[in-house]
Design a protein around this motif. Structure first.
Motif, PDB file in Angstrom:
ATOM      1  N   ASP A  12     -25.254  59.136  56.709  1.00  5.58           N
ATOM      2  CA  ASP A  12     -25.171  60.561  56.322  1.00  5.58           C
ATOM      3  C   ASP A  12     -23.881  60.825  55.559  1.00  5.58           C
ATOM      4  O   ASP A  12     -22.959  61.418  56.134  1.00  5.58           O
ATOM      5  N   PRO A  13     -23.780  60.403  54.293  1.00  4.47           N
ATOM      6  CA  PRO A  13     -24.814  59.739  53.495  1.00  4.47           C
ATOM      7  C   PRO A  13     -24.523  58.229  53.370  1.00  4.47           C
ATOM      8  O   PRO A  13     -23.483  57.740  53.804  1.00  4.47           O
ATOM      9  N   PHE A  46     -27.396  65.709  55.655  1.00  7.61           N
ATOM     10  CA  PHE A  46     -28.687  65.434  55.020  1.00  7.61           C
ATOM     11  C   PHE A  46     -29.758  65.212  56.089  1.00  7.61           C
ATOM     12  O   PHE A  46     -29.492  64.563  57.110  1.00  7.61           O
ATOM     13  N   SER A  47     -30.955  65.705  55.812  1.00  7.50           N
ATOM     14  CA  SER A  47     -32.073  65.480  56.734  1.00  7.50           C
ATOM     15  C   SER A  47     -32.476  63.994  56.675  1.00  7.50           C
ATOM     16  O   SER A  47     -32.079  63.281  55.740  1.00  7.50           O
ATOM     17  N   GLU A  50     -34.216  63.190  53.442  1.00  3.34           N
ATOM     18  CA  GLU A  50     -33.225  63.155  52.339  1.00  3.34           C
ATOM     19  C   GLU A  50     -32.428  61.854  52.384  1.00  3.34           C
ATOM     20  O   GLU A  50     -32.207  61.213  51.346  1.00  3.34           O
ATOM     21  N   ARG A  51     -31.992  61.474  53.575  1.00  2.00           N
ATOM     22  CA  ARG A  51     -31.191  60.243  53.686  1.00  2.00           C
ATOM     23  C   ARG A  51     -32.010  59.028  53.265  1.00  2.00           C
ATOM     24  O   ARG A  51     -31.518  58.137  52.566  1.00  2.00           O
ATOM     25  N   GLU A  53     -34.559  58.955  51.219  1.00  7.37           N
ATOM     26  CA  GLU A  53     -34.778  59.019  49.776  1.00  7.37           C
ATOM     27  C   GLU A  53     -33.522  58.567  49.015  1.00  7.37           C
ATOM     28  O   GLU A  53     -33.612  57.820  48.035  1.00  7.37           O
ATOM     29  N   LEU A  54     -32.362  59.007  49.483  1.00  6.49           N
ATOM     30  CA  LEU A  54     -31.104  58.623  48.814  1.00  6.49           C
ATOM     31  C   LEU A  54     -30.862  57.119  48.939  1.00  6.49           C
ATOM     32  O   LEU A  54     -30.373  56.484  48.003  1.00  6.49           O
ATOM     33  N   ALA A 153     -26.417  64.241  44.944  1.00  5.47           N
ATOM     34  CA  ALA A 153     -26.907  65.027  46.091  1.00  5.47           C
ATOM     35  C   ALA A 153     -25.756  65.760  46.779  1.00  5.47           C
ATOM     36  O   ALA A 153     -25.911  66.895  47.227  1.00  5.47           O
ATOM     37  N   GLU A 156     -24.829  68.755  44.737  1.00  2.61           N
ATOM     38  CA  GLU A 156     -25.837  69.805  44.930  1.00  2.61           C
ATOM     39  C   GLU A 156     -25.607  70.534  46.261  1.00  2.61           C
ATOM     40  O   GLU A 156     -25.621  71.761  46.319  1.00  2.61           O
ATOM     41  N   LYS A 157     -25.355  69.770  47.326  1.00  5.50           N
ATOM     42  CA  LYS A 157     -25.141  70.376  48.662  1.00  5.50           C
ATOM     43  C   LYS A 157     -23.932  71.297  48.669  1.00  5.50           C
ATOM     44  O   LYS A 157     -23.935  72.340  49.317  1.00  5.50           O
TER      45      LYS A 157
END
Ligand code: PNS
Length: 162
Positions: A12-13, A46-47, A50-51, A53-54, A153, A156-157
């Motif tokens: 995360d992340p 990050f959900s 999301e994690r 996907e990243l 990401a 963006e956050k």
């Protein structure tokens, strides 16, 4: 024999330090599963989707790496996935106590599960996901610390803070 290993974490992340461990581990196994835990103790930025996907966006094309998530005990997940090898990265002596405790507890829970430690490359030995989040939140540059998808990401956050 098809040798599979699991590289679990909160991610995360996902950082370049994680990527370094992945790329250096995957050469040793036929298949590597990067396993994102769903039960992080702290509230993640990050959900889980999301994690995942990243991480997928940060990996090289093709290859023998899959990205999954798990909840519950790591050793139960490892058993379910048919892997007895867990990979963990070690950055510095400060990681050792926590990692040894976790490896020994996991062994107590399921003696078949083996933890293998990979030493971080020295350029990432100082790198943590928490530090990356703080730098990004406070408007610093995360260039070279995270893959480009993660950098975007984070931007963006934290857009609303800048
Ligand atoms: O990236 P992290 O936060 O250092 O990863 C820690 C992780 C996810 C590997 C660890 O917390 C874990 O295995 N959690 C799953 C629950 C579990 O098995 N707990 C017992 C560990 S002794």
């Amino acid at each position: 024999m098809n040798k599979m290993a699991i590289y679990p974490g909160t991610f995360d992340p996902f950082t370049n330090g994680h990527l370094d461990i992945v790329l250096r581990s995957v050469r040793l196994f036929d298949h590597l599963i990067i396993a994102v835990t769903t039960n992080a103790k702290k509230t993640p930025l990050f959900s889980v989707p999301e994690r995942k996907e990243l991480i997928r966006k940060s990996l090289p094309e093709g290859g023998n790496i899959t990205v999954e998530s798990f909840d519950g005990l790591l050793v139960d997940y490892a058993e379910k996935r048919g892997s007895i090898i867990v990979i963990r990265g070690l950055r510095a002596v400060s990681d050792f106590e926590y990692e040894m405790q976790m490896a020994l507890l996991n062994r107590r829970l399921k003696p078949a599960v083996e933890t293998i430690f990979k030493m971080s490359s020295e350029e990432y030995s100082f790198l943590t996901s928490s530090a990356v989040k703080e730098i990004a939140l406070l408007g610093g540059s995360v260039d070279g610390l995270v893959p480009s998808a993660v950098k975007a990401a984070l931007a963006e956050k934290f857009k609303k803070h800048q």
